[in-house]
Design an enzyme around this catalytic site. Structure first.
Site, mmCIF file in Angstrom:
data_model
loop_
_atom_site.group_PDB
_atom_site.id
_atom_site.type_symbol
_atom_site.label_atom_id
_atom_site.label_comp_id
_atom_site.label_asym_id
_atom_site.label_seq_id
_atom_site.Cartn_x
_atom_site.Cartn_y
_atom_site.Cartn_z
ATOM 1 N N GLU A 191 -0.890 1.591 -5.458
ATOM 2 C CA GLU A 191 -0.628 0.368 -4.695
ATOM 3 C C GLU A 191 -0.508 -0.852 -5.602
ATOM 4 O OE1 GLU A 191 -3.733 0.161 -1.677
ATOM 5 O OE2 GLU A 191 -3.969 2.326 -1.830
ATOM 6 N N HIS A 210 0.851 -1.205 0.000
ATOM 7 C CA HIS A 210 0.000 0.000 0.000
ATOM 8 C C HIS A 210 0.887 1.256 0.000
ATOM 9 C CE1 HIS A 210 -3.010 2.836 1.297
ATOM 10 N NE2 HIS A 210 -3.908 1.920 1.564
#
Ligand code: BG6
Length: 302
Positions: free
Chosen positions: A275, A172
């Protein structure tokens, strides 16, 4: 929560003048790497890269000044590892968003100096009573963080169970930008995405991604390299990935930033998440004994 003695970690894994362990805010163990190319910090909780700054560059990763450093809480910024599920748990809303890998203390497996004066640290996490209470399978994760002219994070997922299971997840990545309203994300033209701010409606990206409001999208079936073009910092960040079929683009924009305690009013301006993921349609099955590596490499180009 296990406690960690940094002097023991330094004795076993420290590299003189290059890689050291300290206790950081909230008593969390933090690794600092300083080499010929860059400086970086990594949290042992979550095996989470927090900062990466090549010499003579602005920081590449965004780390919230309002991050909460606390055992069992995720740190806002850097590269949290979302695993074994991405987003809300598919069937149980009480389970933690983005899984448990980002909030557990990982084990340090090893450190090394690589070719061209790169520095690497490897972390491991395997199932325990705590993880089996949330997800009833045996697994072994290994995360290798390599700091050189680029930052590389490679997550290897092994099924150590005797039944097959599926997982979703993400590296992330929070990227630092001068002004999110002025950037362009290249690499997703023509790709179908699920628009999470429009009830997961499927849409097609036309041209570059520009951000002028809340954006929360899972781009599906894409293995493309993305670049974040930042005209104000006069640089591009290249996001090169493998073992990942989804790319998530997230910016909370003004209102959500204000509502989320560890973001804060203007936080959204200086960050964008691009991400490296496997999510929604791209969940991954893994047979007993099989493994899968999901990797991202971040480099500044001009
Ligand atoms: C993104 C999700 O990846 O992460 C968003 O797509 C979510 O929906 C964001 O809001 C942040 O999640 P968290 O749990 O770290 O606040």
């Amino acid at each position: 929560m296990r406690t960690i003695d940094p002097s023991l970690l330094n004795a076993n894994f420290g590299i003189t003048k290059q890689l050291t362990f300290d206790i950081g805010p909230g008593d969390l163990p933090i690794v600092t790497i300083r080499n010929h190319h860059a400086t970086a910090t990594i949290s042992v909780q979550g095996a989470q890269a927090l900062t990466f700054q090549p010499h003579d560059e602005e920081p590449v990763l965004w780390l919230s000044p309002r991050s909460r450093y606390k055992a069992g809480r995720s740190i806002r910024g850097g590269i949290p590892i979302c695993w074994p599920w991405f987003g809300p748990h598919p069937s149980d809303a009480d389970k933690p968003q983005h899984g448990f890998a980002r909030t557990l203390l990982w084990e340090v497996l090893g450190t090394a100096v690589g070719e061209g004066d790169t520095s690497q640290i490897r972390f491991g996490l395997h199932d325990s009573e705590q993880t089996r209470a949330l997800w009833p399978y045996a697994f072994a994760l290994e995360c290798a963080v390599t700091v050189g002219p680029a930052l590389e994070v490679a997550l290897t997922i092994r099924n150590t169970d005797d039944v097959a299971w599926t997982w979703s997840g993400a590296l992330h990545t929070y990227l630092a930008v001068q002004d999110v309203a002025r950037i362009a994300v290249h690499g997703l033209d023509g790709v179908t995405y699920a628009d999470k701010v429009d009830d997961y409606e499927r849409k097609t990206q036309h041209g570059v991604v520009r951000i002028d409001g809340e954006v929360d999208r899972v781009y599906l079936a894409t293995t493309a390299i993305c670049t974040v073009d930042d005209p104000l910092l006069e640089r591009r960040i290249e996001i090169d990935k493998s073992g990942s079929r989804s790319t998530v683009v997230w910016n909370p924009w003004e209102q959500k930033s204000r509502e989320v305690a560890d973001l804060g009013e203007d936080a959204y301006r200086g960050m964008v998440c691009v991400e490296t993921a496997n999510a929604l349609d791209d969940v991954q099955p893994l047979a007993p004994g099989a493994e899968h590596t999901m990797r991202v490499r971040l480099a500044v180009t001009r």
